[in-house]
Design an enzyme around this catalytic site. Structure first.
Site, PDB file in Angstrom:
ATOM      1  N   SER A 127      -0.051  -0.771  -3.771  1.00 43.70           N
ATOM      2  CA  SER A 127       1.093  -1.649  -3.573  1.00 43.70           C
ATOM      3  C   SER A 127       0.722  -2.841  -2.703  1.00 43.70           C
ATOM      4  O   SER A 127       1.001  -4.001  -3.048  1.00 43.70           O
ATOM      5  CB  SER A 127       2.246  -0.872  -2.939  1.00 43.70           C
ATOM      6  OG  SER A 127       3.335  -1.724  -2.649  1.00 43.70           O
ATOM      7  N   HIS A 152      -0.795  -8.035   6.718  1.00 47.20           N
ATOM      8  CA  HIS A 152       0.180  -7.071   6.190  1.00 47.20           C
ATOM      9  C   HIS A 152       0.315  -5.899   7.148  1.00 47.20           C
ATOM     10  O   HIS A 152      -0.676  -5.380   7.658  1.00 47.20           O
ATOM     11  CB  HIS A 152      -0.246  -6.544   4.825  1.00 47.20           C
ATOM     12  CG  HIS A 152       0.735  -5.569   4.254  1.00 47.20           C
ATOM     13  ND1 HIS A 152       1.875  -5.974   3.583  1.00 47.20           N
ATOM     14  CD2 HIS A 152       0.774  -4.219   4.293  1.00 47.20           C
ATOM     15  CE1 HIS A 152       2.566  -4.906   3.224  1.00 47.20           C
ATOM     16  NE2 HIS A 152       1.924  -3.829   3.633  1.00 47.20           N
ATOM     17  N   ARG A 161       9.816   3.992  -5.265  1.00 45.05           N
ATOM     18  CA  ARG A 161       9.268   4.811  -4.172  1.00 45.05           C
ATOM     19  C   ARG A 161      10.239   4.885  -3.001  1.00 45.05           C
ATOM     20  O   ARG A 161      10.368   5.919  -2.348  1.00 45.05           O
ATOM     21  CB  ARG A 161       7.937   4.217  -3.691  1.00 45.05           C
ATOM     22  CG  ARG A 161       6.791   4.412  -4.643  1.00 45.05           C
ATOM     23  CD  ARG A 161       5.583   3.582  -4.233  1.00 45.05           C
ATOM     24  NE  ARG A 161       5.198   3.835  -2.853  1.00 45.05           N
ATOM     25  CZ  ARG A 161       4.744   2.898  -2.022  1.00 45.05           C
ATOM     26  NH1 ARG A 161       4.646   1.637  -2.421  1.00 45.05           N
ATOM     27  NH2 ARG A 161       4.399   3.219  -0.791  1.00 45.05           N
ATOM     28  N   ASP A 218       4.223  -3.659  -9.430  1.00 45.36           N
ATOM     29  CA  ASP A 218       4.405  -3.162  -8.067  1.00 45.36           C
ATOM     30  C   ASP A 218       5.850  -3.310  -7.614  1.00 45.36           C
ATOM     31  O   ASP A 218       6.380  -2.430  -6.933  1.00 45.36           O
ATOM     32  CB  ASP A 218       3.488  -3.912  -7.094  1.00 45.36           C
ATOM     33  CG  ASP A 218       3.799  -3.546  -5.650  1.00 45.36           C
ATOM     34  OD1 ASP A 218       3.625  -2.379  -5.289  1.00 45.36           O
ATOM     35  OD2 ASP A 218       4.276  -4.433  -4.910  1.00 45.36           O
ATOM     36  N   LYS A 224      -0.249  -6.966  -4.362  1.00 44.92           N
ATOM     37  CA  LYS A 224       0.492  -8.167  -3.935  1.00 44.92           C
ATOM     38  C   LYS A 224      -0.424  -9.157  -3.233  1.00 44.92           C
ATOM     39  O   LYS A 224      -0.375 -10.361  -3.478  1.00 44.92           O
ATOM     40  CB  LYS A 224       1.633  -7.781  -2.987  1.00 44.92           C
ATOM     41  CG  LYS A 224       2.804  -7.099  -3.627  1.00 44.92           C
ATOM     42  CD  LYS A 224       3.990  -7.057  -2.694  1.00 44.92           C
ATOM     43  CE  LYS A 224       3.784  -6.187  -1.479  1.00 44.92           C
ATOM     44  NZ  LYS A 224       3.868  -4.748  -1.770  1.00 44.92           N
TER      45      LYS A 224
END
Length: 435
Positions: free
Chosen positions: A184, A83, A169, A162, A188
């Site tokens: 967040s 990520h 956001r 989320d 996930k």
């Protein structure tokens, strides 16, 4: 019992929320008892007041368990995902996932859309004609098992809280909050059924974390919370003081990622891909060392195995696999506009934030949660940092719908370049590692 409004006020005033209070707030968002505008207020309170580690863990768990946690036990091997916290020109996931899968490590990846001035992996994938990022969890697990990699967006069953909060956001200026970012990302990622995670925490003007100190704090929080959840986690701090690669925009970034898979691509993009991929192979027990992992990734490029995995993944997800062999099949803007240099010299800096905002203004990103993006438009950097230029020579090429409407964007892109009389040193790409 305190009302939901009182809990929002408690955080607004700097108070600490208990685990059950956080769970109640997240659950109320799902049932409709808490309205979107109230969650936006809570996000703003968290933005200014922060959360401690225990609150962040509780928020992560509440968001994780707002939906299903996938079972990938039918997929053999150690499942590893990557990520990025978001940058300008960051298309690494598109070339990284198939390369790592080609080396024997399954990559289940649940990605996001553009957030603020940064691009989103899903928007880039959807530039591929027919590509479906909205698969159900059964199809997701099957493709990971059969192909080695699958890249989807959040379904209604994967951390749905989320998904709601993420969209809020993006349009309420509450993106740059460490607790909200940690919750967040990890809600996930933990829902994917992964065993290990590599994090690319961007640092600099084009990142959400502008300083190395803030980026390190975020990386350490991510590693702590991830390990508390029983996962193997490594974080790399990488430079985002300039655009990563040369392309900013959905289709043109996808083309650049394909270039990497075929043995080309800009040096910085290739290096970022290899650095992150090597960590994934080591965590996945597919390489004995970082150097051994880098050799395997290079071989997956030169042999074409990475490109073949990308083709198979595209086909499995309903897209046109022919874009790998012929990237011109991706959407193309009808007109281009060159942005000239105003002086002789060397490109000392390119402001990635200004480039990212210019791309959003062109339609490559969003200013509202419900807005669609234009996959064809974008900005191509022709004179990267360190390049020599002469007055009138092009710094960038804009891919636009109408040349006549590009003047304001061209001025903004031009102002993002700083040209100096002599070359200036650039920071290294890799700034740190936390494990």
């Amino acid at each position: 019992m305190e009302t939901l409004v009182e809990l929002i006020a408690k955080k607004r005033d700097g108070g600490r929320l208990a685990d059950d209070q956080i769970e109640r707030l997240v659950r109320a968002l799902g049932t409709g008892e808490l309205a979107d505008y109230q969650m936006s207020a809570l996000c703003m309170a968290i933005f200014f007041r922060g959360m401690d580690d225990a609150e962040t863990v509780a928020l992560t768990r509440a968001m994780l368990h707002s939906g299903d946690v996938l079972d990938l036990s039918s997929v053999p091997g150690i499942k590893v995902d990557k990520h990025s916290t978001g940058g300008v020109g960051d298309k690494v996931s598109l070339c990284l996932a198939p390369l790592v899968a080609a080396c024997g490590v399954p990559v289940p990846m649940v990605s996001g859309r553009g957030l603020g001035h940064t691009g989103g992996t899903l928007d880039k994938l959807e530039a591929i004609p027919g590509f479906n990022v909205s698969l159900d969890t059964d199809a997701f697990a099957r493709i990971v098992r059969d192909v080695g990699a699958c890249m989807i967006g959040q379904t209604g069953r994967i951390a749905p809280a989320d998904k709601r909060i993420y969209a809020l956001r993006d349009v309420t200026a509450t993106v740059e909050s460490i607790p909200l970012i940690v919750a967040s990302i990890l809600s996930k990622k933990l829902a994917e059924g992964i065993d290990a995670l590599v994090l690319d925490v961007k640092v600099g003007r084009g990142a959400f974390m502008k300083t190395e100190r803030d980026a390190r704090a975020l990386a350490e929080a991510l590693v702590r919370v991830g390990k508390a959840a029983g996962k193997r986690v490594v974080a790399l701090l990488t430079d985002m003081s300039t655009v990563l690669g040369r392309a900013v925009g959905n289709a043109i970034e996808t083309r650049e990622a394909i270039d990497v898979l075929k043995g080309g691509g800009p040096d910085d993009l290739v290096e970022c891909t290899l650095a992150l991929g090597a960590e994934m192979l080591v965590l996945g027990d597919a390489a004995s060392s970082i150097e051994n992992a880098r050799e395997k990734l290079r071989d997956a490029i030169t042999s074409g195995r990475g490109a073949r995995v990308f083709e198979r993944m595209i086909e499995a997800q309903g897209g046109d696999p022919g874009v790998v062999e012929d990237p011109l099949r991706l959407p193309r803007a009808p007109e281009t506009v060159l942005v000239p240099s105003e002086a002789d010299g060397f490109v000392a800096a390119i402001d990635p934030l200004e480039i990212g905002l210019a791309a959003v203004a062109m339609g490559a990103g969003r200013t509202r949660a419900d807005q669609k993006v234009d996959h064809a438009v974008g900005i191509e950097i022709l004179a990267p940092r360190g390049a020599g230029v002469r007055r009138g020579e092009p710094l960038a090429r804009l891919h636009v719908l109408r040349a006549a409407a590009a003047e304001a964007v061209a001025d903004r892109v031009q102002s993002a370049f700083r040209v100096s009389s002599a070359p200036e040193a650039s920071p290294p790409l890799l700034l740190g590692r936390i494990a």
